[in-house]
Design an enzyme around this catalytic site. Structure first.
Site, PDB file in Angstrom:
ATOM      1  N   LYS A  78       0.816  -1.218   0.000  1.00  0.00           N
ATOM      2  CA  LYS A  78       0.000   0.000   0.000  1.00  0.00           C
ATOM      3  C   LYS A  78       0.858   1.280   0.000  1.00  0.00           C
ATOM      4  CE  LYS A  78      -3.980  -2.161   2.297  1.00  0.00           C
ATOM      5  NZ  LYS A  78      -4.962  -2.056   3.423  1.00  0.00           N
ATOM      6  N   TYR A 136     -12.413  -2.004  -3.644  1.00  0.00           N
ATOM      7  CA  TYR A 136     -12.898  -2.137  -2.261  1.00  0.00           C
ATOM      8  C   TYR A 136     -14.424  -2.026  -2.156  1.00  0.00           C
ATOM      9  CZ  TYR A 136      -8.359  -2.268   0.168  1.00  0.00           C
ATOM     10  OH  TYR A 136      -7.126  -2.647   0.679  1.00  0.00           O
ATOM     11  N   PHE A 151     -15.274   3.919   6.896  1.00  0.00           N
ATOM     12  CA  PHE A 151     -13.908   4.259   6.482  1.00  0.00           C
ATOM     13  C   PHE A 151     -13.701   4.178   4.967  1.00  0.00           C
ATOM     14  CE2 PHE A 151     -13.896  -0.275   7.747  1.00  0.00           C
ATOM     15  CZ  PHE A 151     -13.462  -0.865   6.570  1.00  0.00           C
ATOM     16  N   ARG A 203      -1.829 -14.151   4.803  1.00  0.00           N
ATOM     17  CA  ARG A 203      -2.520 -13.408   5.866  1.00  0.00           C
ATOM     18  C   ARG A 203      -1.788 -13.558   7.201  1.00  0.00           C
ATOM     19  NH1 ARG A 203      -7.078 -10.783   4.345  1.00  0.00           N
ATOM     20  NH2 ARG A 203      -7.872 -10.685   6.451  1.00  0.00           N
ATOM     21  N   THR A 228      -5.255  -6.793  10.963  1.00  0.00           N
ATOM     22  CA  THR A 228      -5.555  -5.519  10.282  1.00  0.00           C
ATOM     23  C   THR A 228      -5.033  -4.323  11.066  1.00  0.00           C
ATOM     24  OG1 THR A 228      -7.577  -6.575   9.477  1.00  0.00           O
ATOM     25  CG2 THR A 228      -7.431  -4.177   9.227  1.00  0.00           C
ATOM     26  N   ARG A 279       2.640  -6.165   9.363  1.00  0.00           N
ATOM     27  CA  ARG A 279       1.924  -5.041   9.964  1.00  0.00           C
ATOM     28  C   ARG A 279       2.493  -4.657  11.328  1.00  0.00           C
ATOM     29  NH1 ARG A 279      -3.950  -6.995   7.678  1.00  0.00           N
ATOM     30  NH2 ARG A 279      -4.057  -5.583   5.888  1.00  0.00           N
ATOM     31  N   ASN A 333      -2.027   0.387   6.730  1.00  0.00           N
ATOM     32  CA  ASN A 333      -1.454  -0.839   7.299  1.00  0.00           C
ATOM     33  C   ASN A 333      -0.608  -1.649   6.317  1.00  0.00           C
ATOM     34  OD1 ASN A 333      -3.555  -1.730   5.781  1.00  0.00           O
ATOM     35  ND2 ASN A 333      -4.646  -2.774   7.435  1.00  0.00           N
ATOM     36  N   HIS A 361      -2.255  -5.394   1.609  1.00  0.00           N
ATOM     37  CA  HIS A 361      -3.559  -6.060   1.447  1.00  0.00           C
ATOM     38  C   HIS A 361      -3.292  -7.493   1.035  1.00  0.00           C
ATOM     39  CE1 HIS A 361      -7.433  -7.282  -0.261  1.00  0.00           C
ATOM     40  NE2 HIS A 361      -6.712  -7.749  -1.263  1.00  0.00           N
ATOM     41  N   GLU A 375      -9.657 -10.648  -7.621  1.00  0.00           N
ATOM     42  CA  GLU A 375      -8.688  -9.564  -7.441  1.00  0.00           C
ATOM     43  C   GLU A 375      -7.506  -9.704  -8.408  1.00  0.00           C
ATOM     44  OE1 GLU A 375      -7.917  -9.630  -3.209  1.00  0.00           O
ATOM     45  OE2 GLU A 375      -9.909  -8.849  -2.760  1.00  0.00           O
TER      46      GLU A 375
HETATM   47  P1  RTP Z   1      -7.054  -5.940   3.437  1.00  0.00           P
HETATM   48  O1  RTP Z   1      -8.416  -6.228   2.859  1.00  0.00           O
HETATM   49  O2  RTP Z   1      -6.513  -4.577   3.052  1.00  0.00           O
HETATM   50  O3  RTP Z   1      -6.083  -7.040   3.188  1.00  0.00           O
HETATM   51  O4  RTP Z   1      -7.153  -5.880   5.016  1.00  0.00           O
HETATM   52  P2  RTP Z   1      -8.004  -6.771   6.000  1.00  0.00           P
HETATM   53  O5  RTP Z   1      -8.669  -7.886   5.253  1.00  0.00           O
HETATM   54  O6  RTP Z   1      -7.101  -7.101   7.118  1.00  0.00           O
HETATM   55  O7  RTP Z   1      -9.074  -5.716   6.500  1.00  0.00           O
HETATM   56  P3  RTP Z   1     -10.535  -5.391   5.940  1.00  0.00           P
HETATM   57  O8  RTP Z   1     -11.490  -5.542   7.064  1.00  0.00           O
HETATM   58  O9  RTP Z   1     -10.809  -6.122   4.665  1.00  0.00           O
HETATM   59  O10 RTP Z   1     -10.422  -3.828   5.645  1.00  0.00           O
HETATM   60  C1  RTP Z   1      -9.870  -3.371   4.439  1.00  0.00           C
HETATM   61  C2  RTP Z   1      -8.930  -2.225   4.717  1.00  0.00           C
HETATM   62  O11 RTP Z   1      -9.692  -1.093   5.137  1.00  0.00           O
HETATM   63  C3  RTP Z   1      -8.912  -0.318   6.029  1.00  0.00           C
HETATM   64  N1  RTP Z   1      -9.626  -0.184   7.299  1.00  0.00           N
HETATM   65  N2  RTP Z   1      -9.696   0.953   7.953  1.00  0.00           N
HETATM   66  N3  RTP Z   1     -10.276   2.964   9.849  1.00  0.00           N
HETATM   67  C4  RTP Z   1     -10.712   1.734  10.057  1.00  0.00           C
HETATM   68  O12 RTP Z   1     -11.323   1.406  11.049  1.00  0.00           O
HETATM   69  C5  RTP Z   1     -10.405   0.713   9.067  1.00  0.00           C
HETATM   70  N4  RTP Z   1     -10.761  -0.560   9.107  1.00  0.00           N
HETATM   71  C6  RTP Z   1     -10.272  -1.132   7.983  1.00  0.00           C
HETATM   72  C7  RTP Z   1      -7.583  -1.017   6.223  1.00  0.00           C
HETATM   73  O13 RTP Z   1      -6.637  -0.472   5.310  1.00  0.00           O
HETATM   74  C8  RTP Z   1      -7.925  -2.453   5.855  1.00  0.00           C
HETATM   75  O14 RTP Z   1      -6.781  -3.150   5.481  1.00  0.00           O
HETATM   76 MG    MG Z   2      -9.861  -7.608   3.498  1.00  0.00          MG
END
Ligand code: RTP
Ligand code: MG
Length: 140
Positions: A11, A51, A59, A87, A93, A104, A114, A117, A128
């Site tokens: 990212k 997304y 967010f 992962r 996250t 991370r 973070n 992805h 994707e």
């Molecule tokens: P990713 O999809 O980026 O691999 O991350 P992830 O599965 O660990 O997290 P996900 O729940 O899918 O959320 C996607 C991305 O959104 C951002 N986020 N911001 N501000 C917030 O509370 C918040 N929560 C999520 C993060 O960049 C997260 O990786």
């Molecule tokens: Mg995700």
């Protein structure tokens, strides 16, 4: 476990801090092979489509803005159980919850910024990968 492919993004917070090599080293040390990779800069609309599942989350706008704010490195990682392994290497996250030694834990700046992805399931990995790469760009 079967040989699998997953989709990964390094990212903007990581590319701007020159962390691409250090993050790729983590993937390779974990046995993940980088079988496709390119550096691109997404428009906010392209990030928004990527997304889309998070469109209703509070967010979402901030996330799309961030993903379009600087170049990213999109990549396809291959290995035994690559989706789960990636992962695991990424960590939780929120970097505050990420296990020591994970990407991370070491590099992320916040829950939003973070560093990486990674796809969360075979179906999303296939979608994707196809969003960013043509079949000709995938050389196992
Ligand atoms: P990713 O999809 O980026 O691999 O991350 P992830 O599965 O660990 O997290 P996900 O729940 O899918 O959320 C996607 C991305 O959104 C951002 N986020 N911001 N501000 C917030 O509370 C918040 N929560 C999520 C993060 O960049 C997260 O990786
Ligand atoms: Mg995700």
């Amino acid at each position: 476990m079967a040989l699998e492919r997953t989709f990964s993004i390094i990212k903007p917070d990581a590319t701007t801090r020159n962390l691409t090599g250090k993050i790729n080293a983590k993937f390779e040390e974990a046995g993940l092979r980088i079988v496709a990779q390119k550096r691109i800069q997404m428009t906010k609309a392209q990030a928004g489509k990527f997304y889309e599942v998070h469109a209703e989350r509070p967010f979402y706008d901030e996330l799309c803005e961030f993903m379009a704010s600087a170049p990213v490195v999109v990549q396809v990682l291959e290995g035994e159980g690559a989706i789960a392994k990636n992962r695991e290497v990424m960590g939780a996250t929120n970097p505050a919850d990420a296990a020591p030694g994970t990407i991370r834990a070491e590099f992320a700046q916040s829950v939003g910024e973070n560093s990486v992805h990674g796809s969360d399931a075979p179906e999303t990995a296939a979608i994707e990968i196809a969003y960013f790469f043509s079949g000709l760009e995938l050389v196992g």
